[in-house]
Design a protein around this motif. Structure first.
Motif, mmCIF file in Angstrom:
data_model
loop_
_atom_site.group_PDB
_atom_site.id
_atom_site.type_symbol
_atom_site.label_atom_id
_atom_site.label_comp_id
_atom_site.label_asym_id
_atom_site.label_seq_id
_atom_site.Cartn_x
_atom_site.Cartn_y
_atom_site.Cartn_z
ATOM 1 N N LYS A 194 1.003 3.737 -2.920
ATOM 2 C CA LYS A 194 0.028 4.833 -3.045
ATOM 3 C C LYS A 194 0.521 6.071 -2.291
ATOM 4 C CE LYS A 194 -3.351 2.840 -5.363
ATOM 5 N NZ LYS A 194 -2.646 1.628 -5.728
ATOM 6 N N TYR A 195 1.080 5.834 -1.114
ATOM 7 C CA TYR A 195 1.600 6.965 -0.336
ATOM 8 C C TYR A 195 2.754 7.622 -1.087
ATOM 9 C CZ TYR A 195 -0.849 4.269 3.319
ATOM 10 O OH TYR A 195 -1.764 3.559 4.048
ATOM 11 N N ILE A 224 0.826 -1.207 0.000
ATOM 12 C CA ILE A 224 0.000 0.000 0.000
ATOM 13 C C ILE A 224 0.864 1.262 0.000
ATOM 14 C CG2 ILE A 224 -0.225 0.190 2.525
ATOM 15 C CD1 ILE A 224 -3.243 0.539 0.242
ATOM 16 N N PRO A 261 -4.403 12.403 3.892
ATOM 17 C CA PRO A 261 -3.208 13.012 4.488
ATOM 18 C C PRO A 261 -3.613 14.015 5.572
ATOM 19 C CG PRO A 261 -3.091 13.073 2.087
ATOM 20 C CD PRO A 261 -4.478 12.644 2.449
ATOM 21 N N LYS A 262 -2.717 14.237 6.496
ATOM 22 C CA LYS A 262 -2.979 15.145 7.626
ATOM 23 C C LYS A 262 -3.476 16.513 7.137
ATOM 24 C CE LYS A 262 -1.911 12.196 10.508
ATOM 25 N NZ LYS A 262 -0.672 11.495 10.792
ATOM 26 N N ASN A 315 2.255 6.388 6.192
ATOM 27 C CA ASN A 315 1.172 7.093 5.508
ATOM 28 C C ASN A 315 1.786 8.159 4.608
ATOM 29 O OD1 ASN A 315 1.795 9.382 7.144
ATOM 30 N ND2 ASN A 315 0.523 8.540 8.779
ATOM 31 N N THR A 316 0.932 8.874 3.901
ATOM 32 C CA THR A 316 1.435 9.866 2.941
ATOM 33 C C THR A 316 2.287 10.931 3.633
ATOM 34 O OG1 THR A 316 -0.491 9.482 1.569
ATOM 35 C CG2 THR A 316 0.728 11.508 1.162
ATOM 36 N N ASP A 317 1.861 11.340 4.817
ATOM 37 C CA ASP A 317 2.611 12.388 5.516
ATOM 38 C C ASP A 317 4.017 11.936 5.873
ATOM 39 O OD1 ASP A 317 0.391 14.437 5.888
ATOM 40 O OD2 ASP A 317 -0.500 12.597 6.632
ATOM 41 N N GLU A 328 -7.241 5.854 -8.412
ATOM 42 C CA GLU A 328 -7.152 5.164 -7.129
ATOM 43 C C GLU A 328 -6.148 5.858 -6.216
ATOM 44 O OE1 GLU A 328 -7.511 0.810 -7.138
ATOM 45 O OE2 GLU A 328 -5.636 0.807 -6.010
ATOM 46 N N ARG A 329 -6.606 6.222 -5.049
ATOM 47 C CA ARG A 329 -5.773 6.861 -4.045
ATOM 48 C C ARG A 329 -5.449 5.879 -2.929
ATOM 49 N NH1 ARG A 329 -2.631 10.795 -5.308
ATOM 50 N NH2 ARG A 329 -3.653 12.691 -6.023
ATOM 51 N N GLY A 330 -4.507 6.266 -2.065
ATOM 52 C CA GLY A 330 -4.281 5.487 -0.858
ATOM 53 C C GLY A 330 -5.472 5.670 0.075
ATOM 54 N N PRO A 331 -5.681 4.738 1.011
ATOM 55 C CA PRO A 331 -6.904 4.772 1.809
ATOM 56 C C PRO A 331 -6.904 5.768 2.966
ATOM 57 C CG PRO A 331 -5.586 2.873 2.391
ATOM 58 C CD PRO A 331 -4.857 3.562 1.280
ATOM 59 N N LEU A 332 -5.807 6.457 3.208
ATOM 60 C CA LEU A 332 -5.781 7.377 4.340
ATOM 61 C C LEU A 332 -5.712 8.816 3.854
ATOM 62 C CD1 LEU A 332 -3.140 5.598 6.614
ATOM 63 C CD2 LEU A 332 -5.605 5.651 6.936
#
Ligand code: SF4
Ligand code: SF4
Lengths: 623, 200
Positions: free
Chosen positions: A248-249, A245, B66-67, A331-333, B60-64
């Protein structure tokens, strides 16, 4: 059957299950565990109509062995489990790997839970692929999750090795669009032909040598796989190498950092490394940032592989130099932060003023710990444990186990240990032998019904055989509640074709010194039974008939026949007592500040009457 | 759509948080958009914090989320809305927050104090661009109780501007996704009415 193949939203779990069905899986085994439960569940919901076998095995080791057996008979087999499940199964995995898998193919899916949302620990299961010398795939999205399963079966059939797919909570439990293919009804070759020489002796070392040769060939096959995608123009200032996953990030982070010349390598085949693809990526980048869940698995492999390449000038960044955390979820951050640090850019998401606003907002927050459902009988048992502990001056040690009742660690620390399936009675069987060392505490353990069958029996035998002074409390609510009510062998009500195995008879066969059946819905008798039992020497087993309220409600129970539970305001001692709301803590009991009296939330209350017993002033009434 | 649209649903286990997410993601599908929806399980039924991240994009994006990047915060419970807004909200965020509190085990046992609701709303307002605090209790007493909070709040957010899914899409999605659609749709309409009153 599923003729409708229009694209739809599927979780990563459903997508992988669908992929297995489309790939012609014939035999599926699993033991429930978050985040992997949904895979076998999806397959089971369709197994009958397609004419294939799917089962909740008694534990993951048996699941793996059963699926391996079916694979050797030529049936495409799938075994899915959570991270800790693979630990249980690893004993067999780490020797079966040296014998070829069957002609139908054998795929293992493991669901890791970074951050331990629903797990007693944090673990990166990918090291099993390395230890067992097996190929490993890490899909990054929903469509890919589905497609990777067919690819895994192809690799397994071609090279005759089990293939491991690793998912993580975020992929397994999130949903995205998936295009479907039809599921064909498969004919399996008849008569079934068993593979021969299914052992590694007398020369396991040679089998291991041969597997290593195979894994080299698979690395070459992975180089040609379209699952791995390198996107880079000329020489990139920064290139991310991401798996699962995290791909994606990585993509989103590269859009966000505002640096023009970046690239991404998305790796799905992470063991063995597709060396040519990786070498090409390394040559095109000045900086490489690794993004992956949990351990630096790909990072370490690539750092080590890079020493084989001549004139590598790029710099590596990731978990090994602390630019990306090696614990918790990515995560993305975190990806953006890592990228900015790698390039020496200043990282800040918020200006000072906004930070301050959040800082003061944060001060308002209070925690919201998990708790038992309204009327849950596990709460009753732990309330009883609390009472008994008080009576014994605190000298009662309760070892815990895995299931809903694990929440006992948050309930007044009713249980003192929480590790792996079956570990409670195992630990207790050791502690229960320490009385000759001067241990002055009584020793007990708890286990659920499914957990008992999964992993407690050898430890219980050990406790009896070694004459340990232990009380095992089996909290039998007749379902695998924690993961969503999967059937297990101990339930009376069994689906067609499966037979009950009585927990009571197993216990009696071990012949404890004292055995009794309790009713956990009856709080007074539960306290009395635990109090009288834990003081007895020898091996004691209490089988508590318990009720999962969620399961009960799922089955249509509405509680309207029992009388409503209410507070007698005159009898209630209010703030000076507050035992029901503050100590017993059923979630259906709230507190009304103005009147300083508890309130019963009738829409949550299951009218079990436990709080009626708890109240020392007879102020909670039912009727 | 040019930009992603991020919806965060924050609540407590048992409030129907996941159902909200399902309804909205199916509604996005009706618009041929590409939703990705991240759900927190496990804790979801056992009284803990539950967050559902819904990202609507054309790929399609990631599931979270971003802050700081939520566009819409659907707060099913004030304390949880605050917790979520600190992490995921910013000036672009519109927050619709139910003021019906769910106590925590510790606030009940006096081990911690549940902050006053107006303080919570104030704090959320300091973070988000716009906050609509809505008290569902009266409306839900009429329709069938707190179990229907999710449909009520879906109604409330359906009147907002700038959300890429329309009121009709959400209604249609409720019809397709939920058991007992009539009662849920009636409750949805109560949410619409109350939200319109507040935004006027
Ligand atoms: S336990 Fe009984 S007396 Fe004590 S606060 Fe609760 S209802 Fe009142
Ligand atoms: S009767 Fe009492 S203990 Fe049982 S669910 Fe209702 S409030 Fe909770």
């Amino acid at each position: 059957m599923d003729d409708d193949t229009s694209p739809r939203l599927m979780s990563g779990n459903e997508a992988m299950a669908r992929g297995a069905l489309e790939a012609g899986v014939g035999f599926c085994t699993s033991y429930p565990g978050t985040p992997s439960t949904g895979i076998a569940e999806y397959i089971m919901s369709r197994a009958e109509s397609i004419g294939i076998h799917a089962e909740w095995s008694v534990n993951e080791k048996v699941a793996l062995e059963a699926a391996a057996g079916a694979s050797w008979a030529g049936i495409p087999s799938l075994c899915s489990m959570k991270s800790l499940g693979l630990n249980v199964a690893s004993d067999s995995l780490l020797s079966m790997n040296l014998s070829e898998s069957g002609d139908g193919g054998f795929v293992i899916i493991v669901g890791d839970d970074p951050r331990g949302h629903s797990t007693s620990t944090e673990q990166d299961s990918r090291f099993y692929a390395k230890a067992a010398l097996l190929p490993l795939l890490e899909p990054s999205g929903y469509q890919e999750a589905k497609d990777s399963v067919a690819y895994a079966f192809d690799i397994s059939r071609k090279y005759k090795v089990p293939v491991i797919i690793r998912s993580t909570t975020r992929l397994s439990h999130s949903r995205g669009l998936v295009n479907l293919c039809p599921i064909d009804i498969h004919d399996f070759p008849r008569p079934l032909k068993m593979k021969e020489n299914l052992f590694n002796v007398p020369d396991p070392h040679l089998a291991r040598r041969d597997l290593r040769i195979k894994i080299r060939k698979i690395s070459e096959a992975f180089d040609k796989s379209t699952f791995n995608r390198l996107r880079v123009k000329k020489e990139a200032e920064l290139l991310t190498i991401a798996s699962g996953i995290c791909q994606k990030y990585a993509e989103e982070a590269m859009e966000e950092i505002g640096v023009e010349n970046t690239g991404t390598l998305g790796l799905v085949t992470t063991h063995p490394l597709p060396k040519k693809v990786v070498a090409k990526a390394i040559k095109r980048a000045q900086n490489i940032l690794f993004l992956e869940e949990t351990d630096p698995f790909v990072e370490d492999a690539i750092r080590s592989f890079s020493t084989e390449l001549i004139s590598v000038s790029c710099k590596f960044h990731g978990k090994q130099n602390d630019l990306v955390p090696a614990h918790g979820e990515i995560n993305t951050d975190l990806a953006i932060q890592g990228a900015q640090k790698a390039l020496g850019l200043k990282f800040s998401r918020l200006d000072e003023k906004e930070e301050k606003i959040r800082e003061s907002a944060r001060k308002l927050l209070i925690r919201r710990p998990l708790t038992f459902c309204a009327g849950c009988t596990h709460r009753n048992v732990y309330w009883a444990v609390r009472k008994v502990k008080q009576r014994l001056g605190g000298k009662l040690f309760v070892a815990g186990d895995i299931g809903c009742y694990s929440l006992g660690v948050f309930y007044d620390e009713a249980i003192s240990t929480l590790f792996s399936m079956g570990s409670g009675i195992g630990i207790a069987s050791g502690l229960g032998q320490l009385h000759s060392f001067g241990l002055d505490s009584r020793i007990a353990a708890v286990a659920g019904d499914s957990t008992f069958l999964h992993a407690c029996i050898p430890a219980l035998i050990n406790a009896k055989h070694k004459n340990a002074n232990v009380t095992l409390m089996i909290l039998d609510n007749s379902t695998t509640a924690m993961t969503g009510f999967q059937k297990h062998p101990g339930e009376e009500d069994q689906p067609e074709g499966q037979r009950m195995v009585s927990i009571e008879k197993i216990v009696q066969a071990i012949d404890p010194d004292f055995y009794a059946v309790g009713d956990a819905a009856d709080l007074s008798s539960t306290i009395a039974l635990i109090h009288s039992t834990v003081r007895k020497d020898g091996l004691n087993v209490l089988l508590f008939k318990s009720i999962c309220r969620l399961e009960e409600q799922r089955m249509g129970e509405s509680y309207t026949e029992q009388g409503r539970v209410y507070i007698d305001s005159d009898a209630c001692h209010g703030e000076s007592c507050k035992i029901c709301a503050a100590q017993f803590g059923c979630v259906a009991i709230g507190w009304h500040d103005e009147t300083a009296r508890p309130i019963i939330y009738d829409h949550v209350c299951v009218r079990c009457g436990a709080c009626v017993i708890v109240c020392p002033h007879d102020a909670i009434k039912q009727g | 759509m040019k930009e992603d649209y991020n919806i965060l649903i924050a609540g407590v286990g048992g409030q129907g948080n996941l159902v909200c997410g399902r309804v909205l993601s199916e509604a996005a599908r009706l618009k041929d958009l590409h939703p990705v929806i991240g759900e927190t399980f496990g804790a979801s039924r056992r009284g803990g914090t539950v967050l559902t991240h819904l990202r609507i994009s054309n790929h399609e994006r990631g599931p979270l989320i971003p802050k700081g990047r939520a566009n819409l915060l659907l707060g099913m419970e004030p304390l949880e809305a605050l917790r979520a807004s600190i992490e995921y909200a910013g000036k672009q965020t519109v927050a619709v927050v139910s003021t019906a509190r769910v106590e925590t085990p510790e606030s009940l046992s006096d081990a911690a104090e549940y902050p006053p609701t107006d303080k919570i709303i104030e704090a959320i307002s300091s973070i988000c661009g716009e906050v609509i605090a809505i008290d569902p209790v009266e409306a839900l007493e009429k329709s069938g109780g707190l179990r229907l909070l999710n449909s009520y709040l879906l109604g409330a957010i359906s009147v907002l501007k700038g959300v890429p899914i329309s009121k009709d899409d959400i209604r249609e999605s409720i019809r397709r996704t939920l058991q007992n659609p009539d009662l849920n749709l009636a409750t949805f309409d109560l949410g619409v009415t109350d939200a319109l009153k507040l935004s006027r």
